[in-house]
Enzyme design. Structure first.
Site, PDB file in Angstrom:
ATOM      1  CB  CYS A 238     -42.810 -44.957  78.126  1.00 15.71           C
ATOM      2  SG  CYS A 238     -41.186 -45.565  77.607  1.00 15.71           S
TER       3      CYS A 238
ATOM      4  NE  ARG B 170     -43.911 -48.782  78.964  1.00 17.54           N
ATOM      5  CZ  ARG B 170     -44.494 -48.575  80.141  1.00 17.54           C
ATOM      6  NH1 ARG B 170     -45.786 -48.827  80.278  1.00 17.54           N
ATOM      7  NH2 ARG B 170     -43.817 -48.118  81.175  1.00 17.54           N
TER       8      ARG B 170
END
Lengths: 141, 287
Positions: B245, B250
């Protein structure tokens, strides 16, 4: 003020945000931040006839620090009728101290999201929309 | 009611526990509940009784170098939180357990494999009206031997990604579509946290991380997840997969989904992610 009291101040601003909502007739609409990281805000600014700040507001979502701090700084601008110059001169470090450095910790970016976006809005206002500056021709010596 | 989780068909259902299970284990000395949030003040505002807080910035990052804490500091952190190598650690947090899975991934780097996630996270616990407290628990310090950190199995470095590209290995970019397309380089006013170039690593599929979660914060069923990651993104469990990410947080969520819920054996999280790749000279980029 102790740690818990400082957190309570921020939480109160989150639960009862000051200056929240879209501002009709805003001269400047300035986005800032990221919803994916810490928070995002949109700051609205409407100037007065003299090139000052008549009203400010914000919309947005994010964590307790970013939303609480945004509400705090906009309330200060509104209550103390800060001028554009005073907003631009407002020190980030002092603002973090006002919120409470011990609760902000390493999240200074979140704490200053509202202030930095407000400053960006003021700069845009001065550049593009401020009536006093637009009408006054530059003088050269 | 672990039944709810069993019914979702996961490869490793034991990696998840329900809010009810947590409520029944609040005083279990073999279990340590850990809250890990993006909103760093949520724990102070109220948390699950007996839960301790672990902050990904203050606790899990090296304070100077871009890396995670070293084994000595991990052992010290575990000792302070009353965790032994045998303790079952149950993570929960805000934002659909985004940061909870990040903390879990870091624990796994240090070989603490007895880890779980509370399905639904903080939002589900609150929605069910369960008890919250501001009391910060204290536990006796434990003896936690200094572990070895093994970055090889679940962490990818830039060189690993480059080798992966040479083999046309599958990558999953879990950022938002605007970040993936290169339209969003960084957060306004914070260019230092962005990248000089926008786009994605060539060949990466885009599956924003939160697609793995239902509206109530719980994970989607294995069937729904397969439809997303295999049906749409074209991944399969026999492949080596790298997720990334912006800074690896994430993508740790997606790493958890692929590894535990779908049972992929070889998934790595590239924590250097776009803030490294998008700033690297001559790193290939696709838009």
């Amino acid at each position: 003020m102790d740690r818990n009291s400082r957190i309570e101040v921020l939480v109160d601003h989150v639960k009862n945000p000051r200056c929240k909502g879209v501002l009709d007739g805003a001269d400047v609409v300035m986005p800032g931040g990221s919803p994916e990281c810490g928070g995002s805000v949109v700051v609205y600014l409407r100037g007065d006839a003299k090139g000052g700040i008549e009203e400010v507001s914000f919309t947005g979502e994010g964590d307790t620090i970013s939303m609480g701090a945004t509400s705090m700084i906009l309330e200060k601008v509104q209550k103390e009728k800060l001028t554009p110059e005073e907003v631009l001169a407002f020190d980030y470090e002092k603002f973090v101290d006002d919120i409470g450095r011990e609760i902000v910790g390493s999240r200074t970016r979140n704490a200053t999201l509202g202030l930095s976006t407000l400053k960006a809005a003021v700069r845009k206002y001065q550049r593009e929309a401020r009536p006093a500056l637009k009408e006054k021709p530059a003088s050269f010596h | 009611m672990q039944q709810e989780i069993q019914e979702k068909g996961y490869a490793h259902p034991e990696a998840l526990v329900t809010t009810e299970w947590v409520a029944e284990h609040l005083g279990d000395e073999n279990v340590r509940i850990v809250e890990s949030d993006e909103d760093v003040l949520l724990y102070d505002i109220g948390h699950i009784p007996n839960a301790v807080k672990i902050d990904w910035v203050e606790d899990l990052n090296d304070p100077l170098m871009r890396d995670y804490l070293d084994p000595e500091h991990f052992a010290q952190l575990m000792s302070e939180k009353g965790i032994t190598p045998d303790t079952t650690v149950v993570f929960y947090g805000d934002k659909n357990n985004w940061w909870a899975t990040y903390a879990l991934w870091v624990f796994r780097l240090f070989g603490h494999d007895n880890v779980r996630v509370m399905d639904g996270g903080r939002v589900k616990w609150e929605a069910e009206g369960r008890e919250m407290t501001q009391v910060v628990p204290t536990f006796p310090r434990t003896e936690y031997p200094v572990p070895e950190r093994d970055d090889a199995k679940i962490r990818a470095f830039k060189e690993d990604v480059e080798r992966h590209l040479e083999k046309n290995g599958p990558l999953v970019d879990v950022r938002s579509p605007l970040e993936y397309s290169g339209e969003l380089l960084h957060m306004p006013d914070y260019p230092q946290e962005g990248a000089l170039r926008g786009g994605h690593i060539p060949g990466a599929a885009n599956v924003p991380w939160a697609q793995a979660v239902r509206e109530d914060g719980t994970f989607k069923s294995a069937e729904e997840l397969r439809e997303i990651y295999e049906g749409k993104a074209g991944l399969s469990e026999d492949q080596d997969v790298i997720a990334y990410c912006r800074i690896g947080e994430r993508s740790s969520h997606t790493w958890f989904v692929l590894s535990y819920l779908l049972g992929y054996d070889n998934v790595k999280n590239y924590d250097g992610s776009w803030t490294e790749w998008g700033n690297s000279v001559r790193a290939p980029i696709e838009r």
